[in-house]
Structure formats: C-alpha cells, structure tokens
Design an enzyme around this catalytic site. Sequence first.
Site, PDB file in Angstrom:
ATOM      1  N   ASP A  45       0.844  -1.200   0.000  1.00  0.00           N
ATOM      2  CA  ASP A  45       0.000   0.000   0.000  1.00  0.00           C
ATOM      3  C   ASP A  45       0.878   1.249   0.000  1.00  0.00           C
ATOM      4  OD1 ASP A  45      -1.901   2.068   0.630  1.00  0.00           O
ATOM      5  OD2 ASP A  45      -3.220   0.513   1.409  1.00  0.00           O
ATOM      6  N   SER A  61      -7.041   4.319  -1.609  1.00  0.00           N
ATOM      7  CA  SER A  61      -6.826   2.872  -1.519  1.00  0.00           C
ATOM      8  C   SER A  61      -8.093   2.050  -1.687  1.00  0.00           C
ATOM      9  CB  SER A  61      -6.183   2.532  -0.173  1.00  0.00           C
ATOM     10  OG  SER A  61      -4.898   3.080  -0.084  1.00  0.00           O
ATOM     11  N   HIS A  80      -9.933  -2.820   6.666  1.00  0.00           N
ATOM     12  CA  HIS A  80      -9.419  -1.591   6.059  1.00  0.00           C
ATOM     13  C   HIS A  80      -9.678  -1.637   4.555  1.00  0.00           C
ATOM     14  CE1 HIS A  80      -6.373   1.745   5.627  1.00  0.00           C
ATOM     15  NE2 HIS A  80      -7.001   2.095   6.739  1.00  0.00           N
ATOM     16  N   THR A 104      -7.977  -1.908   1.645  1.00  0.00           N
ATOM     17  CA  THR A 104      -7.463  -2.947   0.747  1.00  0.00           C
ATOM     18  C   THR A 104      -8.145  -4.294   0.950  1.00  0.00           C
ATOM     19  OG1 THR A 104      -5.336  -1.864   0.421  1.00  0.00           O
ATOM     20  CG2 THR A 104      -5.404  -4.248   0.080  1.00  0.00           C
ATOM     21  N   ASP A 161       2.062   2.629   3.587  1.00  0.00           N
ATOM     22  CA  ASP A 161       1.231   3.803   3.333  1.00  0.00           C
ATOM     23  C   ASP A 161       1.150   4.709   4.552  1.00  0.00           C
ATOM     24  OD1 ASP A 161      -0.976   5.169   1.686  1.00  0.00           O
ATOM     25  OD2 ASP A 161      -2.100   4.604   3.480  1.00  0.00           O
ATOM     26  N   HIS A 199       2.214   8.639   5.036  1.00  0.00           N
ATOM     27  CA  HIS A 199       1.235   9.663   5.431  1.00  0.00           C
ATOM     28  C   HIS A 199       1.725  10.469   6.630  1.00  0.00           C
ATOM     29  CE1 HIS A 199      -2.067   9.152   2.719  1.00  0.00           C
ATOM     30  NE2 HIS A 199      -2.288   7.887   3.036  1.00  0.00           N
TER      31      HIS A 199
END
Length: 532
Positions: free
Chosen positions: A64, A114, A175, A177, A345, A349
Amino acid sequence: MKGTVLLIICSGLTWGVPGKPLFPDQEKDPSFWNKWAQSTLKNALQLQKLNQNTAKNLILFLGDGMGIPTVTAARILKGQLSGKSGEETQLEMDKFPFVALSKTYNTNAQVADSAGTATAYLCGVKANEGTVGVNAAATRSQCNTTQGNEVTSILRWAKEAGKSVGIVTTTRVNHATPSAAYAHCVDRDWYSDGEMPAEAIQAGCKDIARQLFENIPNIDVIMGGGRKYMFPKNQSDVEYPGDKKHFGTRKDGRNLVAEWTNRMKNKMNARTQAFYVWNRKELMSLNPNNVDYILGLFEPGDLLYNLERNPDTDPSLTEMVEVAIKILRKNPNGFYLLVEGGRIDHGHHEGKAKQALHEAVEMDRAIGLAGLLTNIHDTMTVVTADHSHVFSFGGYTSRGNTIFGLAPMFSDVDQKPFTAILYGNGPGFKVVDGLRENVSTIDYQENNYQAQAAVPLSMETHGGEDVAIFSKGPMAHLLHGVHEQNYIPHVMAYAACIGQNRDHCMSSNGASGLGPALASLTALLTLNHLFC
C-alpha cells in the site's frame, strides 16, 4: 565555486573516512559489468519459453503506497541492513521476470485512494474513491446507491472454484485494501456500525466488519488487526483492558468473533479444525497441518510498525504469510492469497520514511518466503501497489550514502543541510524563527523522524504516477507494458481458469489445458477407455 567546495566537504563528512572508496574495486574493471550484463541476457533469453501452465495457486502482494521511489529506497535500505552500499542489492520482487506499469487513477479521482484502487485490482472494475466492492455508479456515503452496483472479487471467484482463500494484512482486516475482497460498501470508513450514520443503518447498509463474516462464508485464513470492530461497544480489549480507545465499537451488541467461533464449532469435525488467535504465541504454537480455518486479530486497530513490533506478542508479516500458505496449500485445488503490506502507506502519510521503508523491506522478506513455500510452475505471484506517495530521495548523494542521511551539499539558498529523503507535502514542514529548520540540530535518523516537506499538511498525500507490477509464474508474461489497474485480476483469473476466464481451459478435443500433470492424466484415462 562555493557550492563545489561545500559538495566536497559534505561528501567527506558523509563517508566519515577520508579516501574511503565509493564503490568496490571490481567495478573499475569493464569485464565485471560485461559479465553481469551477459549473465542477465542469458537469463532473459530463457524467458522466451513462456510458462503457460494453469496456475493452481494465486498470490497477490499489495504494498500500500509502494510507489517506484519507495521500491528503490527499500532496495537500498535492504542492502545497507546487510552491510552493503545498497544500490546493487536485489529485492525479491526485483527477481521477478516480468514488470509492467499500472495506471492508478479512480473513476472520479486523478490521484487515487486505496478503496477505489482495491476495487480495481481485486474486482476488475475501476471505481470511485472511498468505495469498495461497488462500481462507479455508486456514490460515496450514499447508502441507497449500493444495491445493484455490487461487484465481486477474485477472492470470491477462487472460493467458488473450490480453492482455499486467505487475507493477510498489517492493517485492520476491514481496512480499504482487504475489504474490497469481500465487502460491498459505499464508504470505506464504515468499519463497524459504530462508524456508520444512523440513516445508513436504517436503510439496510451493512458495516464492513459484519460483511467480512457474512458475504463470503468460511474464508479460510483471515489475519491482521481490527479487533475492536468485532466486539460490542465499550467491551474492554483482551490485550489493553484499561485503554478505552481500544474498547469495542459495535452498537448492535454483536460479538462477531464469538459468532465466528460458534459457527466453526458447528462446522468442525474430526477432519476440520478452526482457531481464533490474538497474539503471536498462540499463532506460532499452531501446527498448520492441523488447521483448516484461522481468524487472527492481533491488535485492536492496525498492527504496530515492524520497527515497534513486540516480537513476543505481535507476529511479523512474514510469519503470518508462512502460516497462511502452509494452511492454504493443503487444498488440492489450490488457493488464492491476498497479502497487504499496509503500513508502508501509513508511514508515508505520517512523513515517517524510516517506518515506511522498513515496512517495505519486511514485505519483501515475506515475498521471498512465499517463493520458497510455493512452486513457480503452478503458482502465479504478483507484486504491486495501489498508488504512490509524494516521497522522493535525491540531492546527488554518494554511492553508499545511508538512505536516511544528508545530501552531500548545503542549500545554495538558505545555506542549510537537507536530507536526501523529502516529501512534496506533509507534517514534516517546519519553520524555526521564520526559516527552514536546520536538520543538523535534530536526530534525522530516528525511527519517527518526519522528513521535511515543501507544503504543510497534517497528513502527507498520495502521488498520482503509475506504479510497478512485478509478476512470475503461469501466464505472468500477460502483465507487460502499461495497463489499467483493473486489468490485474483478469490476468490472474485467466491464469487460474476461474471467474469468467474459463473457455481457454479446454482444448477443442475436450482435453484440459491445465498443465502437464492433468494432460498426462487425461491421456491415461483415454487409453483406459480404448483398451479396457
């Protein structure tokens, strides 16, 4: 001239030892490069013999936020962790014979999220940002646009074909994904009914955690985080009993773990075993040969970063993948496994490049182990990302410069040093006395250091460029060139003869095209029919 002097001085500081060679002596010899290139060419020529077997097993590794700059930086980090300069190192994914590019945009977004991307590479259709398992006719957060717009995933196609299926992630199992593999939801944030608006619940929309257990019954392997979304509101967590932020969130009072356990008990017999585990000790004590179903929820939310993981209580991604494959591969029909390195990811972030890159290296370890546990002749493995980030590294760094180190020069504008790693935006934007922060005054190699960013944001953003697709195994050559992201599951389904891609699996005389073993069996049966 001044810039040149600064470059030379800082280069010396980077290495710390005057006169230390910047690269191995053998690299001075042209024969070194020529032999390496010729060896690579010889291997490339072998790829002319395409692997057109049918894939018994399918594995998708999803990094991700693992854009190409992240892949390159992770490669260097991997090498430096083993005492090398890093640039010449190979990631496990680098060894895959076929590489393509994936266009990541969502139907309504130039720079993707995502959820919409997960719908693309799992369900085969592009979708709007923030939505999972529904097509682009569905509108984010509008419950009444769900019905009739659902799309199914390759995980479901595999299950319906008789394969075992699994989901392993370092994020919450509900989540963005993983949820696209089983859920149909117009809002990726509806983790449990506790996060849903009352009108959506009244209109009949289901939260994602509930859909995990109801939409595709009997997913064989589920491992990741997200424990709190499975338990009634205010129920204390088994691992953090005094921490209210980890309490259950469900308003409907349901205990989804207990429901799963009871359902599995009713299903269990002398030949079927199911286990719920919540820590590494429980997981690693299991004998995969005696496990048919496993639900592993190791944190109330996302799993901890690998650098912060407690090895006594939290399994690594590699450990989870090992257990998953050993359970799934018992099925003679094969398996489909989705593996997400999801916290790459999150590190980006937060502007924490060190966390992100160590997550990527850990996923690469898992890729290597998966290769040892499977066979390239009957297992198609794909490694890709959902999107990139505005992460970069540069600054004319010397060979072997630590990936988290300084560039070998000062800025010719503010006369301050800067790290090689920078972000286009994010929380690392810092001004001290009206000027850019001097990174030499802080520990820029600390695990949670937030790299400097050009634009101040509380959370760094995704990037919009194409991402890589690495593939090996049966039909891997079909991933080539530049593709729309939703092409990926169509190729994987074609390779395994599942979903809508089955016509090519039977030849005109009725003999299966499912590889040498099945072709031999067909021949034997034909002879038996003729002569017996």
